[in-house]
Scaffold this active site. Structure first.
Site, PDB file in Angstrom:
ATOM      1  N   MET A   1      -6.885   2.938   5.820  1.00  0.00           N
ATOM      2  CA  MET A   1      -6.500   3.780   4.600  1.00  0.00           C
ATOM      3  C   MET A   1      -7.449   4.083   3.514  1.00  0.00           C
ATOM      4  O   MET A   1      -7.439   5.223   3.089  1.00  0.00           O
ATOM      5  CB  MET A   1      -5.032   3.238   3.940  1.00  0.00           C
ATOM      6  CG  MET A   1      -3.815   3.274   4.777  1.00  0.00           C
ATOM      7  SD  MET A   1      -3.535   4.954   5.262  1.00  0.00           S
ATOM      8  CE  MET A   1      -3.631   5.812   3.566  1.00  0.00           C
TER       9      MET A   1
ATOM     10  N   GLY B   1       0.208   0.918  -2.281  1.00  0.00           N
ATOM     11  CA  GLY B   1       0.858   1.257  -0.696  1.00  0.00           C
ATOM     12  C   GLY B   1       0.726  -0.191   0.127  1.00  0.00           C
ATOM     13  O   GLY B   1       1.154  -0.194   1.194  1.00  0.00           O
TER      14      GLY B   1
ATOM     15  N   THR C   1       1.746  -3.514   2.004  1.00  0.00           N
ATOM     16  CA  THR C   1       3.229  -3.835   2.376  1.00  0.00           C
ATOM     17  C   THR C   1       3.011  -5.334   2.816  1.00  0.00           C
ATOM     18  O   THR C   1       1.933  -6.048   2.889  1.00  0.00           O
ATOM     19  CB  THR C   1       3.486  -3.324   3.708  1.00  0.00           C
ATOM     20  OG1 THR C   1       2.810  -3.349   4.696  1.00  0.00           O
ATOM     21  CG2 THR C   1       3.585  -1.697   3.164  1.00  0.00           C
TER      22      THR C   1
ATOM     23  N   PRO D   1       6.372   1.279   0.448  1.00  0.00           N
ATOM     24  CA  PRO D   1       6.118   0.877   1.693  1.00  0.00           C
ATOM     25  C   PRO D   1       5.426   2.018   2.496  1.00  0.00           C
ATOM     26  O   PRO D   1       4.804   1.456   3.538  1.00  0.00           O
ATOM     27  CB  PRO D   1       7.391   0.387   2.368  1.00  0.00           C
ATOM     28  CG  PRO D   1       8.401   1.190   1.792  1.00  0.00           C
ATOM     29  CD  PRO D   1       8.006   1.609   0.253  1.00  0.00           C
TER      30      PRO D   1
ATOM     31  N   HIS E   1       3.178   1.068  15.601  1.00  0.00           N
ATOM     32  CA  HIS E   1       2.184   1.156  14.935  1.00  0.00           C
ATOM     33  C   HIS E   1       0.640   0.663  15.741  1.00  0.00           C
ATOM     34  O   HIS E   1       0.901  -0.016  16.756  1.00  0.00           O
ATOM     35  CB  HIS E   1       2.053   0.131  13.498  1.00  0.00           C
ATOM     36  CG  HIS E   1       2.836   0.893  12.567  1.00  0.00           C
ATOM     37  ND1 HIS E   1       4.123   0.929  12.349  1.00  0.00           N
ATOM     38  CD2 HIS E   1       2.370   1.849  11.434  1.00  0.00           C
ATOM     39  CE1 HIS E   1       4.503   1.480  11.507  1.00  0.00           C
ATOM     40  NE2 HIS E   1       3.496   2.038  10.735  1.00  0.00           N
ATOM     41  N   HIS E   2      -0.406   0.937  15.305  1.00  0.00           N
ATOM     42  CA  HIS E   2      -1.545   0.516  15.714  1.00  0.00           C
ATOM     43  C   HIS E   2      -1.772  -0.915  15.911  1.00  0.00           C
ATOM     44  O   HIS E   2      -1.145  -1.790  15.069  1.00  0.00           O
ATOM     45  CB  HIS E   2      -2.851   1.034  14.882  1.00  0.00           C
ATOM     46  CG  HIS E   2      -2.705   0.831  13.637  1.00  0.00           C
ATOM     47  ND1 HIS E   2      -3.336  -0.626  13.031  1.00  0.00           N
ATOM     48  CD2 HIS E   2      -2.320   1.384  12.602  1.00  0.00           C
ATOM     49  CE1 HIS E   2      -3.169  -0.535  11.818  1.00  0.00           C
ATOM     50  NE2 HIS E   2      -2.436   0.518  11.405  1.00  0.00           N
TER      51      HIS E   2
ATOM     52  N   LYS F   1      -2.143  -3.544  12.749  1.00  0.00           N
ATOM     53  CA  LYS F   1      -1.426  -3.863  11.579  1.00  0.00           C
ATOM     54  C   LYS F   1      -0.708  -5.358  11.617  1.00  0.00           C
ATOM     55  O   LYS F   1      -0.513  -5.945  12.660  1.00  0.00           O
ATOM     56  CB  LYS F   1      -0.048  -2.995  11.886  1.00  0.00           C
ATOM     57  CG  LYS F   1       0.775  -3.206  10.760  1.00  0.00           C
ATOM     58  CD  LYS F   1       1.961  -1.854  10.678  1.00  0.00           C
ATOM     59  CE  LYS F   1       3.129  -1.930   9.715  1.00  0.00           C
ATOM     60  NZ  LYS F   1       2.086  -2.042   8.088  1.00  0.00           N
TER      61      LYS F   1
ATOM     62  N   THR G   1       8.080  -0.186   5.925  1.00  0.00           N
ATOM     63  CA  THR G   1       8.900   1.302   6.074  1.00  0.00           C
ATOM     64  C   THR G   1      10.055   0.990   7.081  1.00  0.00           C
ATOM     65  O   THR G   1      11.033   1.486   6.528  1.00  0.00           O
ATOM     66  CB  THR G   1       7.924   2.290   6.896  1.00  0.00           C
ATOM     67  OG1 THR G   1       6.903   2.547   6.248  1.00  0.00           O
ATOM     68  CG2 THR G   1       8.725   3.855   6.978  1.00  0.00           C
TER      69      THR G   1
END
Length: 269
Positions: A13, A98, A100, A123, A155-156, A159, A166
């Site tokens: 990110m 951002g 989480t 999130p 997700h990838h 993570k 989310t």
């Protein structure tokens, strides 16, 4: 010109937000933070992000750049975020969080610090996901208790937390809309002879693999039909754009903890 600092700047990110800020005409990246032992400390943030050199070296100390910044965009680990938030509060700057994976106690700490400054926390910074949250409230109330609800996220493989922040927010949204206590009705995956599904149960399932940027599905199923509300992010850019929009909004926001729905739907008074 809005002066921005990014933390976790070498992550997926962080690199994406760096690239997006370089395209903005009203923003300037003035600080790039990574944990002190990271091998990219001292490198140019633009080069690490895969674009041209921007003259911003990556450093391990946030407090060195805070005095000249307007807003910090925070995408790191929970322990790093709490430390950075304390420094942002001491310097009376704005922050977009951002990160989480916070515990209940850590979130309470965030609320305490955020009450003193301008803070947006979500999130998921994707604008589409936050519109989805609004829609789910309407869908859940309309369909009621006759529909079984399952939340599936993918997700990838990098993570760290599961289920995603989310997915938890989506589950919380439908549970609240239906007047259910989430702690009493949630189940994380299923295994073995689990018996018939309780009517008010909400299942949450986490899938991990490859480079999936982020898929979230909320399934409403009953006898004879099903309805799915789906959001798919094709790249981290969806989240980066939302974070930048939140950063632009929060610099003039009232003090306190805000979420992305306010960024989307409310103007400053």
């Amino acid at each position: 010109m809005i002066r921005v600092v990014i933390t976790g700047v070498c992550g997926r990110m962080g690199r994406c937000i760096t690239r997006c800020i370089a395209q903005q005409t009203d923003m300037q990246l003035i600080g790039a933070i990574q944990y002190p032992e990271h091998p990219q400390i001292g490198s140019d943030a633009g080069i690490v992000a895969g674009i041209h050199e921007i003259g911003v070296p990556i450093t391990g100390k946030l407090d060195n750049v805070l005095q000249n910044t307007d807003v910090v965009i925070e995408f790191s680990k929970p322990e790093g975020t709490l430390q950075h938030l304390q420094q942002v509060a001491d310097a009376d700057r704005a922050i977009v969080i951002g990160t989480t994976g916070f515990t209940v106690d850590e979130f309470a700490t965030i609320e305490a610090y955020a009450s003193e400054i301008r803070c947006v926390m979500a999130p998921n910074m994707s604008l589409g996901v936050n519109v989805m949250i609004q829609a789910l409230e309407l869908v859940a109330k309309a369909l009621g208790d006759d529909y079984n609800i399952e939340v599936i996220e993918a997700h990838h493989h990098h993570k760290a937390d599961a289920p995603s922040g989310t997915a938890l927010r989506l589950t919380e949204t439908v549970a609240t809309a239906l007047g259910r206590d989430l702690d009493e009705v949630d189940v994380y995956g299923r295994h073995g002879i689990v018996g018939a599904r309780p009517k008010k149960q909400i299942g949450i399932h986490a899938v991990r693999g490859g480079d999936i940027a982020g898929d979230h599905t909320v399934l409403f199923a009953t006898e004879g039909e099903q309805l799915s509300v789906v959001h798919r992010a094709h790249s981290p850019e969806a989240f980066a754009k939302g974070a930048i929009r939140a950063a632009r909004w929060v610099v003039d926001a009232p003090k306190g903890l805000h979420d992305v729905n306010e960024v989307l739907f409310q103007k400053h008074h």
